[in-house]
Scaffold this active site. Structure first.
Site, mmCIF file in Angstrom:
data_model
loop_
_atom_site.group_PDB
_atom_site.id
_atom_site.type_symbol
_atom_site.label_atom_id
_atom_site.label_comp_id
_atom_site.label_asym_id
_atom_site.label_seq_id
_atom_site.Cartn_x
_atom_site.Cartn_y
_atom_site.Cartn_z
ATOM 1 N N ASP A 118 10.080 2.489 6.939
ATOM 2 C CA ASP A 118 9.350 2.048 8.140
ATOM 3 C C ASP A 118 10.268 1.826 9.342
ATOM 4 O O ASP A 118 9.785 1.606 10.454
ATOM 5 C CB ASP A 118 8.550 0.766 7.839
ATOM 6 C CG ASP A 118 7.364 1.039 6.927
ATOM 7 O OD1 ASP A 118 7.019 2.220 6.740
ATOM 8 O OD2 ASP A 118 6.794 0.073 6.394
ATOM 9 N N ARG A 129 -1.708 -1.302 15.525
ATOM 10 C CA ARG A 129 -1.912 -1.595 14.103
ATOM 11 C C ARG A 129 -0.843 -2.521 13.564
ATOM 12 O O ARG A 129 -1.074 -3.218 12.571
ATOM 13 C CB ARG A 129 -1.858 -0.300 13.284
ATOM 14 C CG ARG A 129 -2.958 0.656 13.599
ATOM 15 C CD ARG A 129 -2.888 1.842 12.700
ATOM 16 N NE ARG A 129 -3.024 1.419 11.299
ATOM 17 C CZ ARG A 129 -3.133 2.253 10.287
ATOM 18 N NH1 ARG A 129 -3.120 3.537 10.481
ATOM 19 N NH2 ARG A 129 -3.262 1.793 9.051
ATOM 20 N N ILE A 151 11.246 8.734 0.985
ATOM 21 C CA ILE A 151 10.014 8.073 0.509
ATOM 22 C C ILE A 151 8.769 8.910 0.820
ATOM 23 O O ILE A 151 7.932 9.121 -0.043
ATOM 24 C CB ILE A 151 9.850 6.660 1.131
ATOM 25 C CG1 ILE A 151 11.114 5.820 0.922
ATOM 26 C CG2 ILE A 151 8.607 5.953 0.576
ATOM 27 C CD1 ILE A 151 11.387 5.372 -0.482
ATOM 28 N N LYS A 210 2.829 -7.925 8.563
ATOM 29 C CA LYS A 210 1.587 -7.183 8.301
ATOM 30 C C LYS A 210 1.463 -6.807 6.816
ATOM 31 O O LYS A 210 0.437 -7.043 6.196
ATOM 32 C CB LYS A 210 1.569 -5.904 9.157
ATOM 33 C CG LYS A 210 0.518 -4.905 8.737
ATOM 34 C CD LYS A 210 0.503 -3.670 9.613
ATOM 35 C CE LYS A 210 1.483 -2.589 9.242
ATOM 36 N NZ LYS A 210 1.075 -1.664 8.176
ATOM 37 N N ASN A 211 2.541 -6.227 6.262
ATOM 38 C CA ASN A 211 2.416 -5.668 4.919
ATOM 39 C C ASN A 211 2.457 -6.719 3.814
ATOM 40 O O ASN A 211 2.238 -6.398 2.641
ATOM 41 C CB ASN A 211 3.483 -4.585 4.701
ATOM 42 C CG ASN A 211 3.160 -3.344 5.515
ATOM 43 O OD1 ASN A 211 2.031 -3.186 6.025
ATOM 44 N ND2 ASN A 211 4.136 -2.457 5.666
ATOM 45 N N ARG A 224 0.255 10.757 0.140
ATOM 46 C CA ARG A 224 0.052 9.382 -0.290
ATOM 47 C C ARG A 224 -1.052 9.208 -1.342
ATOM 48 O O ARG A 224 -2.058 8.550 -1.108
ATOM 49 C CB ARG A 224 -0.213 8.485 0.932
ATOM 50 C CG ARG A 224 0.907 8.581 1.950
ATOM 51 C CD ARG A 224 0.726 7.659 3.095
ATOM 52 N NE ARG A 224 0.945 6.265 2.743
ATOM 53 C CZ ARG A 224 0.738 5.257 3.583
ATOM 54 N NH1 ARG A 224 0.294 5.486 4.784
ATOM 55 N NH2 ARG A 224 0.975 4.022 3.210
ATOM 56 N N CYS A 234 -2.440 11.121 5.100
ATOM 57 C CA CYS A 234 -2.334 10.622 6.468
ATOM 58 C C CYS A 234 -1.133 11.274 7.142
ATOM 59 O O CYS A 234 -0.474 12.119 6.544
ATOM 60 C CB CYS A 234 -2.274 9.105 6.508
ATOM 61 S SG CYS A 234 -0.712 8.437 6.047
ATOM 62 N N ARG A 248 -5.325 2.516 4.607
ATOM 63 C CA ARG A 248 -5.159 2.762 3.188
ATOM 64 C C ARG A 248 -5.120 1.481 2.362
ATOM 65 O O ARG A 248 -5.460 1.479 1.189
ATOM 66 C CB ARG A 248 -3.883 3.548 2.953
ATOM 67 C CG ARG A 248 -3.820 4.831 3.723
ATOM 68 C CD ARG A 248 -2.517 5.496 3.493
ATOM 69 N NE ARG A 248 -2.299 5.632 2.054
ATOM 70 C CZ ARG A 248 -2.815 6.579 1.311
ATOM 71 N NH1 ARG A 248 -3.554 7.510 1.843
ATOM 72 N NH2 ARG A 248 -2.577 6.617 0.010
#
Ligand code: EPZ
Length: 422
Positions: free
Chosen positions: A306, A398, A328, A22-23, A123, A118, A94
């Site tokens: 993550d 998502r 993070i 995804k990223n 962020r 969020c 985002r």
């Protein structure tokens, strides 16, 4: 709203194929705006965030054709235009801020809604904005919108004040068409950035230093559309490894890049699980004796934030004490309270989560608060006694493709129930 029902206690066994990342896909889809013509992307995961970013580039003038069954996305670019995107589109994701790079590079102007905070933290996007300013853009914030204008983008040397995946991706996209030599320091080294960079290089960009802290870009006049396959999703791979681990099963993760999840497999090996790896697979088996661990989230190649939430679920079932420090994001422990409802023993002290393993988790109705917190609840439910009901599963839509199908194929008892009233 749909919800999951998971009956825990089954050892997962078998093989699972990992989807595209995804990223990596999100910035790559946006980067296709940098070249006129037809870009063809394969291994694009069918996810809610991907469908949102497709709408975003359509809004800017691209024509798209997504074959979700084949995971192929065709993007035709002819006349892209700037335009304030509806806030409804931007607020859900985002990553929409990624359009700034290509729009500034091609049109010298970009209007984007300023993303709000969020569930996992504030962020801010100040690093993206100061990078574009260093490249000659004038930026104003008006009524919640970022308005960026650049008569001519200019090369620069810019050091990011903190490692940021999003800013690194955005600024690279902003610089590839800027004539001259641009140098970015303190860049993110995440594989997602390397995948984006390799896509751009295939399009004709001149980028050196991908996967290091210093990225050097020589601007080219024009980029060409190409065919490109998105790399496998390391976070999905890690989540399935953790699902195997928590059920003390035997799971082989196929079509992944073991190096990308080494920070996780190192922790699990030290804890006592048996890990074997091949060129594009990783297998996890229960160990003779597993013990608690200490880790902290860090930018790549460190342990990824993550995977912090699903790793915490595993920690709650490991005898002894485990400590996970989140460095993070400032608010990424919302899953801890839900895990406690399932019988977990977790104490939060500042940015540390201290977990004392319990004999068994037990089922409870729980709620996802974000994508990875959601993954944590699914992983925990797989090991819990009884039937766990997980709500707000739109969060996991998502980022996890075919989650129920993949887990069922490994022997999990998971059902997606449509249309609950909550
Ligand atoms: C990316 O978010 C990922 N999202 C996130 O994945 C991931 O958690 C995160 O990187 C860290 O690895 C995408 O790739 C679409 P950052 P991003 O900029 O780019 C601060 C998931 O679950 N910061 O690397 O937004 C920031 O607040 C998601 O898939 C600034 O202060 O993350 C954070 O504390 C969630 N100013 C830190 O830097 C800025 O301008 C790292 O954020 C930018 C960031």
């Amino acid at each position: 709203m749909d919800y999951y029902l998971i009956k825990g206690g089954r050892k997962l066994k078998g093989e699972v194929k990992i989807s595209g990342a995804k990223n990596a896909a999100l910035p790559i889809i946006v980067a296709s705006l940098l070249a006129d013509g037809e870009t063809v992307l394969s291994n694009v995961p069918d996810l809610k965030d991907i469908r949102t970013i497709i709408k975003v580039i359509e809004y800017l003038g691209a024509e798209t054709d997504f074959d979700a069954g084949k995971n192929t996305l065709k993007i035709k670019v002819k006349n892209i235009k700037n335009g304030e995107m509806p806030y409804d589109l931007v607020k859900t994701m985002r990553a929409s801020v990624y359009v700034m790079g290509p729009l500034l590079a091609r049109l010298g102007e970009a209007d984007v809604s300023l993303p709000g905070g969020c569930a996992i933290g504030e962020r801010p996007v100040d690093i993206h904005l100061s990078g574009f300013e260093a490249m000659g853009a004038v930026i104003e914030l008006e009524h919640g919108n970022i308005k960026a204008r650049a008569k001519k983008m200019k090369p620069c040397e810019f050091t990011m004040r903190q490692v940021s995946v999003g800013a690194t991706a955005n600024l690279i996209m902003g610089a590839v068409l800027t004539s001259g030599k641009t140098v970015f320091e303190n860049c993110a080294m995440e594989p997602d950035i390397v995948d984006l960079g390799e896509f751009l290089i295939k399009m004709g960009a001149d980028i050196k230093g991908l996967g290091t802290e210093r990225i050097v870009i020589e601007g080219v006049k024009k980029l060409n559309p190409v065919e490109y396959s998105i790399m496998p999703d390391r976070i999905e791979a890690g989540t399935f490894i953790l699902a195997g681990a928590i059920t003390r099963g035997e799971v082989k993760i196929k079509s992944c890049i073991p190096e990308h999840i080494k920070s996780l497999t190192d922790i699990l090996e030290e804890s006592g699980f048996e890990i074997s790896t091949g060129k594009n697979w990783v297998e996890i088996k229960d160990g003779k004796k597993v013990t608690g661990f200490l880790t902290k989230t860090l930018p790549y190649p460190g342990f990824p934030t993550d995977l912090q939430a699903p790793l915490m679920s595993l920690a709650t079932t490991i005898p002894g004490i485990s400590v996970i420090i989140e460095t993070i994001f400032e608010n990424r422990f919302t899953h801890a309270a839900e895990l406690r409802r399932m019988g977990a023993n977790i104490t939060i002290e500042g940015n540390s989560a201290i977990t004392k393993g319990v004999k068994k988790l037990s089922s409870a109705p729980v709620m996802m608060s974000d994508l990875r917190a959601g993954a944590a609840l699914v992983v925990a439910a797989l090991a819990a006694e009884g039937e766990t009901e997980i709500r707000r599963i739109y969060h996991s839509d998502r980022g996890y493709e075919k989650l129920t199908e993949k887990l069922s194929a490994l022997g999990a008892d998971i059902k997606r129930v449509e249309g609950g009233t909550f």
